[in-house]
Each structure stands twice: as structure tokens, then as C-alpha cells.
Motif scaffolding. Structure first.
Motif, mmCIF file in Angstrom:
data_model
loop_
_atom_site.group_PDB
_atom_site.id
_atom_site.type_symbol
_atom_site.label_atom_id
_atom_site.label_comp_id
_atom_site.label_asym_id
_atom_site.label_seq_id
_atom_site.Cartn_x
_atom_site.Cartn_y
_atom_site.Cartn_z
ATOM 1 N N GLY A 87 -8.303 1.046 -1.048
ATOM 2 C CA GLY A 87 -7.390 0.737 -2.141
ATOM 3 C C GLY A 87 -6.449 -0.416 -1.850
ATOM 4 N N ASN A 88 -6.299 -0.779 -0.572
ATOM 5 C CA ASN A 88 -5.350 -1.830 -0.200
ATOM 6 C C ASN A 88 -5.578 -3.134 -0.950
ATOM 7 N N ALA A 89 -6.833 -3.407 -1.262
ATOM 8 C CA ALA A 89 -7.181 -4.673 -1.922
ATOM 9 C C ALA A 89 -6.566 -4.800 -3.311
ATOM 10 N N ALA A 90 -6.130 -3.673 -3.886
ATOM 11 C CA ALA A 90 -5.523 -3.722 -5.218
ATOM 12 C C ALA A 90 -4.120 -4.329 -5.183
ATOM 13 N N TRP A 91 -3.603 -4.581 -3.973
ATOM 14 C CA TRP A 91 -2.287 -5.216 -3.833
ATOM 15 C C TRP A 91 -2.462 -6.475 -2.988
ATOM 16 N N PRO A 92 -3.118 -7.485 -3.549
ATOM 17 C CA PRO A 92 -3.433 -8.693 -2.778
ATOM 18 C C PRO A 92 -2.181 -9.411 -2.290
ATOM 19 N N GLY A 93 -2.263 -9.871 -1.049
ATOM 20 C CA GLY A 93 -1.157 -10.633 -0.484
ATOM 21 C C GLY A 93 -0.049 -9.797 0.119
ATOM 22 N N HIS A 94 -0.112 -8.476 -0.063
ATOM 23 C CA HIS A 94 0.959 -7.629 0.472
ATOM 24 C C HIS A 94 0.830 -7.477 1.981
ATOM 25 N N GLN A 95 1.951 -7.546 2.681
ATOM 26 C CA GLN A 95 1.983 -7.342 4.120
ATOM 27 C C GLN A 95 2.413 -5.894 4.400
ATOM 28 N N TRP A 96 1.472 -5.098 4.845
ATOM 29 C CA TRP A 96 1.739 -3.680 5.084
ATOM 30 C C TRP A 96 2.561 -3.506 6.362
ATOM 31 N N LYS A 97 3.549 -2.612 6.314
ATOM 32 C CA LYS A 97 4.410 -2.391 7.462
ATOM 33 C C LYS A 97 3.678 -1.631 8.565
ATOM 34 N N SER A 98 4.066 -1.870 9.796
ATOM 35 C CA SER A 98 3.467 -1.202 10.948
ATOM 36 C C SER A 98 4.355 -0.055 11.426
ATOM 37 N N VAL A 99 3.784 0.839 12.224
ATOM 38 C CA VAL A 99 4.550 1.938 12.812
ATOM 39 C C VAL A 99 5.671 1.381 13.683
ATOM 40 N N LYS A 100 5.351 0.384 14.470
ATOM 41 C CA LYS A 100 6.347 -0.216 15.366
ATOM 42 C C LYS A 100 7.539 -0.754 14.573
ATOM 43 N N GLU A 101 7.248 -1.383 13.436
ATOM 44 C CA GLU A 101 8.305 -1.959 12.597
ATOM 45 C C GLU A 101 9.144 -0.871 11.944
ATOM 46 N N VAL A 102 8.478 0.117 11.339
ATOM 47 C CA VAL A 102 9.192 1.147 10.587
ATOM 48 C C VAL A 102 10.041 2.036 11.485
ATOM 49 N N LEU A 103 9.499 2.405 12.641
ATOM 50 C CA LEU A 103 10.216 3.292 13.554
ATOM 51 C C LEU A 103 11.062 2.536 14.569
ATOM 52 N N GLU A 104 11.087 1.225 14.422
ATOM 53 C CA GLU A 104 11.913 0.353 15.276
ATOM 54 C C GLU A 104 11.622 0.607 16.747
ATOM 55 N N LEU A 105 10.340 0.559 17.077
ATOM 56 C CA LEU A 105 9.899 0.770 18.453
ATOM 57 C C LEU A 105 9.439 -0.542 19.088
ATOM 58 N N THR B 247 -1.604 6.148 8.325
ATOM 59 C CA THR B 247 -0.169 6.303 8.121
ATOM 60 C C THR B 247 0.343 5.105 7.324
ATOM 61 N N THR B 248 1.248 5.370 6.407
ATOM 62 C CA THR B 248 1.744 4.327 5.505
ATOM 63 C C THR B 248 3.244 4.501 5.304
ATOM 64 N N ALA B 249 3.979 3.410 5.317
ATOM 65 C CA ALA B 249 5.427 3.450 5.139
ATOM 66 C C ALA B 249 5.781 3.908 3.724
ATOM 67 N N LEU B 250 6.860 4.636 3.597
ATOM 68 C CA LEU B 250 7.289 5.146 2.292
ATOM 69 C C LEU B 250 7.452 4.031 1.265
ATOM 70 N N ASP B 251 8.088 2.942 1.657
ATOM 71 C CA ASP B 251 8.297 1.845 0.697
ATOM 72 C C ASP B 251 6.976 1.196 0.300
ATOM 73 N N ASP B 252 6.004 1.175 1.214
ATOM 74 C CA ASP B 252 4.686 0.641 0.864
ATOM 75 C C ASP B 252 3.971 1.567 -0.116
ATOM 76 N N VAL B 253 4.098 2.874 0.092
ATOM 77 C CA VAL B 253 3.488 3.837 -0.837
ATOM 78 C C VAL B 253 4.099 3.674 -2.226
ATOM 79 N N ALA B 254 5.426 3.617 -2.277
ATOM 80 C CA ALA B 254 6.108 3.481 -3.566
ATOM 81 C C ALA B 254 5.779 2.152 -4.225
ATOM 82 N N GLY B 255 5.795 1.088 -3.440
ATOM 83 C CA GLY B 255 5.512 -0.229 -3.986
ATOM 84 C C GLY B 255 4.087 -0.340 -4.501
ATOM 85 N N PHE B 256 3.132 0.222 -3.753
ATOM 86 C CA PHE B 256 1.738 0.182 -4.186
ATOM 87 C C PHE B 256 1.566 0.973 -5.476
#
Length: 283
Positions: free
Chosen positions: A265-283, A171-180
Motif C-alpha cells: 500500500g505504500n505506493a499509494a503515497w508517492p514521495g512520502h518519506q516513512w519514519k524509521s524506528v531509530k527516528e521515532v524512538l530517538e535511538l 512497524t509504522t509511526a503513528l503520524d505516518d499511519v494517520a497521514g496515509f
């Protein structure tokens, strides 16, 4: 070889297409939004700074003219499932206009070698692009994190799990998908993009693990043998995920998950901090 700087986006709605437009603009790219005359998304703040042109997607000559006028190098399709047939005439227009790379509307589960439903439709379109001689770039992202509540019936007041719920999925956050998407399109040379596939994963989780987060917020988890009437997409998706097919690393040819491929593919965006489910869904 120089990097790509000129893009067109078809299907620039608020879910993923508009976010890709915004992310490209933030990276200094020139972006044209191809909108149908009936589109209600053209006033979205996500598109601020983009050139917006309305055109009938079925009118190959008209779309090709727009692409040529704006010297578009890369066409990104973020069309929803119901609009996927429109990708073929858009591809014809891209061919006529000399577009150098086509990003088809994937942004979900792996489709290469898929044997049913939307997997076949998307895989066949990739074959069509190949027949036209247009290089393609595919993104497999797993489920959008923001869609988890929709697919688990949270609006019923419960977190509904079909089956055991212990299979892992991507699972990946929408903004992370767009940013990547915007990052690799504007930072990698064409040779790294043509006929390539990027598999990304913001978080690897299961419905049981996400359910535990909801339970901590006093939303009960209920394992069911069937979902409520009308939950057609939810039933299909949870059924696939129960089989392990929700991973970005799923191999349709081998019919199994290869977990390490899910985030390859994550390695193609070095240094990026990927969002978590807990963060995105505010849980």
C-alpha cells in the motif's frame, strides 16, 4: 467521480483517532468528531478545527441524526479494543444516514481470515458491514512504532525479548499511519477505496534489531522465556511476532507471511518519506 470531503471520526483519542482528525483537517476536509458524553479527549489540540458532537454510540437514531446533519460521507472508527462492540450500532446509524464508506478500527495486524481473539472480532465486523451493504476500507499497519517500548518492557530498564527475537515484523509511526489514512481518503476516488485493503509498513525490523539500537543507548537486551507478571498483552503480541504474524503481509488463510505484500500500500503515497524506528524512538 468526485473525491470524499466530509468525514466523521469515532474514537478520536490521542493515539491514532485524534491524529487522523488532524491529518484530515490539514487536507482541507470537513471533520465531525463523534465523542461519547464521558470522553476526556474532546479538549485535545489534535481536534482543533473539527466539529465535536457528543452522542451515545448505542443510540442509533441520535448518531444517524448527527451524520445526516453534517452530510458525512465517510465514517472512520478508531475505537480501542474494549470499545469495539460499539462499532455495530455506529454502523447501523451509518446505514440509516446514507454514509458511503466505513473505515473500521483495524490499524494493526491483518484480520481477514483470522482465527482467534481480536482478529475474529474485527473480521466479523467487516462481515457485518458487508451484510448492511456499506463498503468498507481496511488498513493493516503492523505495530505502531511508539508502542515498541511498552511491549518490550523498557520501563524495567531492560529490553525484554520473548524467544529468539529474529522474526521480522512491520512497524509504522503513528503520524505516518494517520497521514496515509487521510491521504488516500482525500486523494483517491471512491472506486479505489470501496471494499479495499491497504497494507503499509514504515519499517520491517525484528526485536533483535531494535534491541541493538537500545543496547547502543546502554539499555541491555535480555532474552527471556517469560515476561514479568502482568505483561499479558506483551506476552501475546511477542508470541505472535515470534511466529512471523507481526507482518502487515501476513496471510491468515495461507498461514504465512508474504513480505512483499507488507508494503504494497505504500505506493499509494508517492514521495512520502516513512519514519524509521531509530527516528521515532530517538535511538
Amino acid at each position: 467521480m468526485s473525491l470524499y470531503t466530509s468525514f466523521a471520526v469515532a474514537g478520536a483519542g490521542p493515539t491514532i483517532g485524534g491524529r487522523i482528525v488532524k491529518a484530515l483537517l490539514e487536507r482541507g476536509a470537513s471533520v465531525v468528531v463523534l465523542a461519547r458524553p464521558s470522553s476526556t479527549s474532546i479538549s485535545s489540540p489534535l481536534l482543533e478545527g473539527a466539529k465535536i458532537v457528543t452522542a451515545d454510540y448505542a443510540d442509533v437514531k441520535a448518531v444517524a441524526s448527527v451524520l445526516r446533519e453534517h452530510k458525512v460521507e465517510v465514517l472512520v472508527s478508531a475505537l480501542a479494543y474494549g470499545a469495539l462492540p460499539s462499532q455495530s450500532p455506529i454502523a447501523d446509524a451509518a446505514k440509516e444516514a446514507g454514509v458511503k464508506l466505513f473505515v473500521p478500527s483495524e490499524f494493526g495486524l491483518p484480520t481477514e481470515g483470522g482465527k482467534g481473539g481480536h482478529l475474529v472480532i474485527k473480521s466479523q465486523f467487516a462481515d457485518y458491514l458487508n451484510s448492511l451493504g456499506i463498503p468498507s476500507l481496511r488498513f493493516y499497519t503492523g505495530m505502531f512504532m511508539e508502542f515498541i517500548p511498552l511491549f518490550t518492557g523498557v520501563d524495567t530498564g531492560k529490553f525484554l525479548v520473548l524467544g529468539k527475537g529474529d522474526a521480522f515484523f512491520s512497524t509504522t509511526a503513528l503520524d505516518d499511519v494517520a497521514g496515509f489514512t487521510a491521504h488516500v481518503l482525500t486523494s483517491l476516488p471512491p472506486a479505489k477505496l470501496h471494499d479495499a485493503t491497504f497494507r503499509i509498513e514504515g519499517e520491517r525490523t525484528s526485536f533483535n534489531k531494535v534491541g541493538a539500537l537500545y543496547a547502543s543507548k546502554n539499555i541491555p537486551v535480555e532474552h527471556v522465556t517469560s515476561l514479568p507478571e502482568g505483561y499479558v498483552k506483551q506476552t501475546l503480541l511477542q508470541g505472535l511476532f515470534e511466529q512471523g504474524r507481526g507482518s502487515s503481509g501476513w496471510d491468515n488463510y495461507a498461514d504465512k507471511d508474504i513480505p512483499e505484500n507488507a508494503y504494497s500500500g505504500n505506493a499509494a503515497w508517492p514521495g512520502h518519506q516513512w519514519k524509521s524506528v531509530k527516528e521515532v524512538l530517538e535511538l
